[in-house]
Design an enzyme around this catalytic site. Structure first.
Site, PDB file in Angstrom:
ATOM      1  N   ALA A 142       0.844  -1.203   0.000  1.00 50.68           N
ATOM      2  CA  ALA A 142       0.000   0.000   0.000  1.00 50.68           C
ATOM      3  C   ALA A 142       0.875   1.247   0.000  1.00 50.68           C
ATOM      4  O   ALA A 142       0.600   2.217  -0.714  1.00 50.68           O
ATOM      5  CB  ALA A 142      -0.928  -0.009   1.212  1.00 50.68           C
ATOM      6  N   LYS A 156     -11.861  -0.025   6.698  1.00 51.20           N
ATOM      7  CA  LYS A 156     -12.420  -1.387   6.739  1.00 51.20           C
ATOM      8  C   LYS A 156     -11.382  -2.441   6.358  1.00 51.20           C
ATOM      9  O   LYS A 156     -11.197  -3.425   7.068  1.00 51.20           O
ATOM     10  CB  LYS A 156     -13.627  -1.482   5.804  1.00 51.20           C
ATOM     11  CG  LYS A 156     -14.359  -2.817   5.900  1.00 51.20           C
ATOM     12  CD  LYS A 156     -15.497  -2.906   4.894  1.00 51.20           C
ATOM     13  CE  LYS A 156     -16.672  -2.057   5.341  1.00 51.20           C
ATOM     14  NZ  LYS A 156     -17.807  -2.161   4.388  1.00 51.20           N
ATOM     15  N   GLN A 206      -7.245  -6.441   7.892  1.00 53.05           N
ATOM     16  CA  GLN A 206      -5.853  -6.890   7.933  1.00 53.05           C
ATOM     17  C   GLN A 206      -5.369  -7.066   9.370  1.00 53.05           C
ATOM     18  O   GLN A 206      -4.703  -8.044   9.701  1.00 53.05           O
ATOM     19  CB  GLN A 206      -4.961  -5.862   7.221  1.00 53.05           C
ATOM     20  CG  GLN A 206      -5.082  -5.888   5.719  1.00 53.05           C
ATOM     21  CD  GLN A 206      -4.502  -7.148   5.147  1.00 53.05           C
ATOM     22  OE1 GLN A 206      -3.329  -7.421   5.281  1.00 53.05           O
ATOM     23  NE2 GLN A 206      -5.336  -7.950   4.527  1.00 53.05           N
ATOM     24  N   GLY A 255       3.138   0.326   6.818  1.00 53.43           N
ATOM     25  CA  GLY A 255       2.614  -1.013   6.566  1.00 53.43           C
ATOM     26  C   GLY A 255       1.621  -1.423   7.640  1.00 53.43           C
ATOM     27  O   GLY A 255       1.751  -1.037   8.797  1.00 53.43           O
ATOM     28  N   GLU A 287       1.134  -6.844   8.746  1.00 51.99           N
ATOM     29  CA  GLU A 287       1.950  -7.675   9.622  1.00 51.99           C
ATOM     30  C   GLU A 287       2.049  -7.148  11.045  1.00 51.99           C
ATOM     31  O   GLU A 287       2.411  -7.894  11.965  1.00 51.99           O
ATOM     32  CB  GLU A 287       3.336  -7.850   9.001  1.00 51.99           C
ATOM     33  CG  GLU A 287       3.238  -8.672   7.717  1.00 51.99           C
ATOM     34  CD  GLU A 287       4.491  -8.613   6.872  1.00 51.99           C
ATOM     35  OE1 GLU A 287       4.858  -9.651   6.310  1.00 51.99           O
ATOM     36  OE2 GLU A 287       5.094  -7.535   6.758  1.00 51.99           O
TER      37      GLU A 287
END
Lengths: 263, 725
Positions: free
Chosen positions: B505, B612, B617, B682, B685
């Site tokens: 992203a 959302k 994620q 990010g 993760e």
């Protein structure tokens, strides 16, 4: 899967005759046998399906005995064995709905998987295994992992359960298969107290005699409290749990089963 | 027009000044209806005229050579076309961002389960059947299959200060060893490829995460030029790292298709995914912490031993977050890689943090216990001013806010061990950290009237790329998102970062932003105003006292392409997502079962592009945290190294029944000006990093016992409780 011939007799006699062929194998609900064939771990020349034999189906209760045709599915037992609630509940917790709608009591008991539920119910109730040629007491029938008293070509036709005064089954599920990591079936009836354990031993379903003795005089969870858990040395040790853990669970689940049986 | 931009200094926060109001909103995925209705064409779904089906034949020995393949053994089977062997075939997927062919072993066998040939048949069933029946003979060699027996390569330590001296003189010391098993990604869509040649050019439909790199990997594998390769990956059913590099199924499909002169499809059965897709290494970790009695960390060390197959450069970066979360007088991190003959290891979701933080944040928790200190306070007290190893300032870091804010929301100060029948209930927490990256990425935006098209080879592996690139473009160009079409996963489009390392992203989003920004300049020029005076909203352009509909202003297509790469800010500042995880668990004192009751993740991860998909994620990461803490365990046979847990019945990923309904995620407002021009970090993760440790620390709180061999399965919990007595 290797190729095979397929027979679907409509009577026990025809089935027994068909099983007389070389490398013939009886097929009931197929919940173990079909995956086994798919993995090429078995290669029968003839599969003899028992599913079209009407005489092998049905649940009936009479005079303190519950009789279940060997070809009766787990779902049917769950729905119709109300005369023996602990057994009906056990049947309703086997596998998932797809398994329960295909798998049969006769198939389960003939296979005698060391983690299956029905062997615990049969041994824990003192059931009688009825075949096309004889009647076998559960105590004599289960002879080790995947090993039974059945002779070559012999077909289970029914299982007869004496309905005990009290009974309960507690299973600690392996979360994916819902097989018993350990399952304990306890009953108290005319024949005394029975404690049958599945899922734990390398020798398949067994009676925990120390617990039976303790419970004979005092059928309470507390009576089990003082016992040492059975040795983990002979228990199944695999990805899902060590032998010591299974041994530990035997005692924990026995207490729970007794408490549940007492309501 | 092409623009190249390097991230050398902070950029204006343009997305906070535009007027469309779609950035950051929880917009539904534009590709959602296709995905839930089964009409999104994943790789294997694409009907292909004349396709033949391939099944990988895999080695049944651990190490040696293929001595012979008895083609006659399957020649008479109906439907079998050919057995393909070729020196270009690959033994395992390329490592992420390799950009070159993975090891091409010829007839050598390096691990049990390695692809050695491809059987091609008219149907999938015939191919699989023949692949199983094919008679193969081998010569064999001995090889170590366990890390204990493998050859050990000990790395140079990353260090600052004098750890040993600091540790030896610490008032309080903690020295613990932890182990974690191998893990697998097991994405929902198995690896799949369909290859078709036209002349000397090949088109590969494949389940891949990084098309720009995969194109180079495929060209190198086949020995052809990149211009002869086209890869299409518009829909990918999950990756988690397992589809970063070009896989053996894709190489085999291309080679077979070329030889047979017809399209070939290769889909890995689930068991093959377990056997020959890169696993996460098992780890053995030693954490040593030294502190003053009042809780100032003076010494931090996190050493690890991981494994991989010969020829693979990847090593699970276990101590990645341990190197910058807390400060100390002396720090030291040493990695050892054991070479073993087993399924090779590679990136699996949050490589490093996913298992490293299980150990490190457990150790920090235990140190707090030894100190008689609130674990939250210990963490707050040791947040360093600058990066402990290299002194770089942090770009923006709201770790303390996440910790304190999370504690307040979760009711941390009221935590006390509760007993509910047989269940012991406790709470745990852990810090979260996942370093942030920007990877070279390009995108093109085309505008005709009030409709825009975004084009990039970036992938959407379920993460929401289609949504966020539409939102960025819509926000920048003042369009409703429905008027932005996003085209992804085609190697003929501008090359993006791909999906990996939570940088997709940031990177592809920034490239899209820059292309759209370029278009804003072109629009301003047409309108006759300065770009700073331009307002774009709802398909209308305003500036210099004019207001014109884009449909009138942009009659002929305007195009802009932009490329971004990391620049000086990556040298001057250290960027990482930070957060805090909290968990409440119940532990059954008789059976050792652990039930997670509720979880909270408070995360500061830069600008949120879509509330959302970001939340989705983050929750997905926390579910991985539960899996790592409690259930996930890949088992190799200690004799020949073959994978024993080859399906989702034997490898238990956390399922719905394992995940509490109460999974809260809170995003703190943040902009990272040093990260990239859209001020993002990010996301994916960070959700996993530390989440499992919170669960494990909650078990310790509830029971008073600690487990050091993860996952904390019921048998280990019971053994620990019995040892405590």
């Amino acid at each position: 899967m290797y190729s095979f011939d397929f027979a679907r007799p409509t009577s026990v006699a025809d089935a027994v005759a068909a099983l007389g062929q070389e490398d013939a194998q009886a097929l009931s609900g197929g919940q173990t046998l079909i995956p086994t064939l798919k993995q090429r771990l078995a290669s029968p020349s003839v599969l003899v399906s028992l599913s079209a034999i009407a005489d092998l189906k049905g649940v009936s209760a009479e005079g303190g005995t519950l009789s279940i045709g060997a070809g009766t599915t787990h779902a049917t037992v769950a729905a119709e064995a109300g005369a023996y609630p602990a057994l009906a509940e056990l049947a309703g917790q086997i596998g998932d709905p797809a398994v329960r709608n295909r798998g049969t009591i006769g198939g389960s008991i003939a296979n005698n998987d060391p983690s299956a539920c029905y062997p615990a119910a049969a041994l824990g109730s003192g059931a009688t295994i009825v075949t096309n040629s004889r009647e076998i007491a559960a105590d004599d029938y289960f002879q080790g992992m995947f090993t039974t008293a059945l002779e070559e070509g012999e077909i289970i036709t029914a299982v007869r359960f004496p309905i005990p005064e009290k009974a309960a089954y507690i299973k600690f599920q392996q979360p994916a298969s819902r097989f018993a990591l350990v399952g304990v079936y306890v009953s108290k009836g005319a024949g005394g107290v029975r404690v049958a354990v599945t899922g734990a031993s390398n020798d398949g379903v067994f009676r925990w005699s120390e617990a039976e003795a303790a419970l004979a005089g005092d059928f309470s969870a507390g009576a089990v409290e003082g016992l040492a858990a059975p040795s983990g040395a002979d228990m199944i040790s695999d990805l899902h749990g060590s032998g010591d853990y299974r041994a530990h669970l035997v005692k924990v689940l026995t207490k729970r089963a007794v408490a549940k049986a007492n309501g | 027009m092409k623009d190249t931009f390097t991230m050398d200094c902070p950029q204006p926060r343009l997305l906070d000044e535009t007027h469309q109001g779609v950035i950051g909103t929880g917009m539904d995925r534009p590709d959602g209806p296709q995905k839930v209705s089964g009409t999104a064409p994943y790789t294997a779904d694409n009907p292909t005229e004349g396709v033949a089906h391939g099944a990988l034949v895999r080695a049944t020995v651990t190490r040696g050579r293929v001595a012979g393949i008895d083609r006659a053994s399957i020649a008479n089977l109906p439907g079998v076309i050919d057995v393909i062997t070729d020196p270009r075939m690959t033994r395992n997927p390329a490592q992420g961002m390799a950009g070159e062919a993975p090891v091409q072993p010829g007839d050598a066998v390096h691990y049990h389960g390695q692809p050695i040939a491809l059987v091609v048949a008219e149907t999938f069933e015939a191919a699989r059947d023949a692949a199983q029946r094919l008679k193969v003979t081998y010569t064999t060699e001995n090889a170590a299959v366990t890390p204990e027996n493998g050859e050990h390569e000990v790395g140079e330590p990353d260090a600052a200060g004098d750890f040993q001296r600091a540790f030896d003189s610490a008032e309080v010391q903690l020295d613990r060893e932890y182990t974690t098993p191998s893990q697998v990604s097991a994405a929902m869509e198995p690896h799949a490829a369909i290859a078709e040649w036209k002349g000397n050019e090949v088109t590969l439909r494949a389940a891949q995460q990084m098309v720009r790199f995969n194109k180079a990997e495929l060209a190198d594998t086949l020995g052809i030029d990149e211009s002869q390769v086209r890869i299409l990956s518009p829909f990918v059913g999950g990756g988690f790292g397992s589809k970063l590099g070009l896989g053996p199924e894709a190489a085999a499909a291309c080679i077979a298709s070329q030889k047979l002169g017809r399209p070939v499809r290769v889909v890995m059965p689930r068991q093959t995914v377990f056997d020959c897709v890169l696993r996460r290494s098992e780890t053995k970790q030693r954490v040593r912490l030294g502190a003053t009695k009042d809780g100032r960390l003076t010494a931090i060390s996190h050493d690890d031993q991981v494994s991989n197959l010969d020829g693979e450069g990847f090593a699970e970066p276990t101590s990645q977050a341990s190197q910058f979360l807390y400060g100390a007088d002396g720090l030291s991190f040493t990695q050892t890689v054991a070479r073993i003959a087993a399924t090779p290891a590679g990136s699996v979701r949050a490589p490093g943090e996913a298992v490293g933080m299980l150990a490190f944040e457990s150790a920090v928790d235990e140190l707090a216990q030894e100190l008689g200190m609130d674990p939250l306070e210990l963490r707050l007290k040791n947040i360093p001013a600058t990066h402990p190893l290299d002194g770089r300032p942090y770009s923006v870091r709201r770790l303390a806010d996440c910790l304190t804010g999370g504690a307040e929301r979760f009711g941390w100060k009221d935590r006390a061990v509760k007993r509910e029948g047989d269940w012991l209930v406790g709470m745990g927490m852990a810090s979260a950290a996942r370093s942030n990256m920007l990877v070279k990425s390009a995108a093109r935006v085309r505008l005709t009237g009030d409709r825009a098209v975004v084009e990039t080879d970036m992938t959407d592996i379920g993460t929401g790329t289609y949504a966020i690139l539409a939102q960025i473009t819509a926000e920048m160009l003042g369009l409703p998102p429905a008027q932005v079409e996003v085209r992804l996963g085609d190697s003929d489009l501008p090359g993006a970062s791909g999906s990996g390392g939570s940088f997709g992203a940031n990177s592809a989003g920034s490239a899209t932003f820059l292309a759209a920004k370029d278009l804003r300049g072109q629009i301003a020029e047409r309108l006759g105003c300065a770009v700073d005076d331009l307002t774009l909203q709802d398909g209308r352009a305003r500036g210099a006292n004019r207001e014109v509909a884009l449909s009138e202003l942009v009659e002929a297509e305007l195009t802009a392409e932009a490329t971004i790469e990391a620049g000086e800010t990556a040298e001057t500042h250290f960027s990482s997502g930070f957060g805090a995880h909290f968990a409440e668990v119940a532990v059954n004192e008789w059976t050792g079962e652990v039930r997670v009751r509720r979880m909270l993740g408070v995360m500061a991860m830069g600008r949120i592009l879509n509330e959302k998909t970001a939340r989705s994620q983050a929750i997905g990461g926390m579910v991985w945290g539960i899996g790592g803490a409690l259930t996930e365990e890949m088992v190799n046979d200690s004799r020949d190294g073959h994978v024993v847990t080859r399906d989702l019945a034997n490898y238990h990923v956390a399922a719905h029944a394992d995940v509490p309904r109460d999974m809260q995620v809170v995003f703190l407002e943040e902009r990272d000006d040093w990260a990239n021009p859209i001020q993002t970090k990010g996301i994916g993760e960070l959700g996993i990093s530390g989440a499992g440790a919170a669960v494990l620390n909650a078990i310790a709180h509830a029971t008073g016992v600690r487990i050091y061999d993860f996952p904390a399965t019921p048998d280990k919990v019971i053994a620990a409780l019995e040892a405590k007595g």
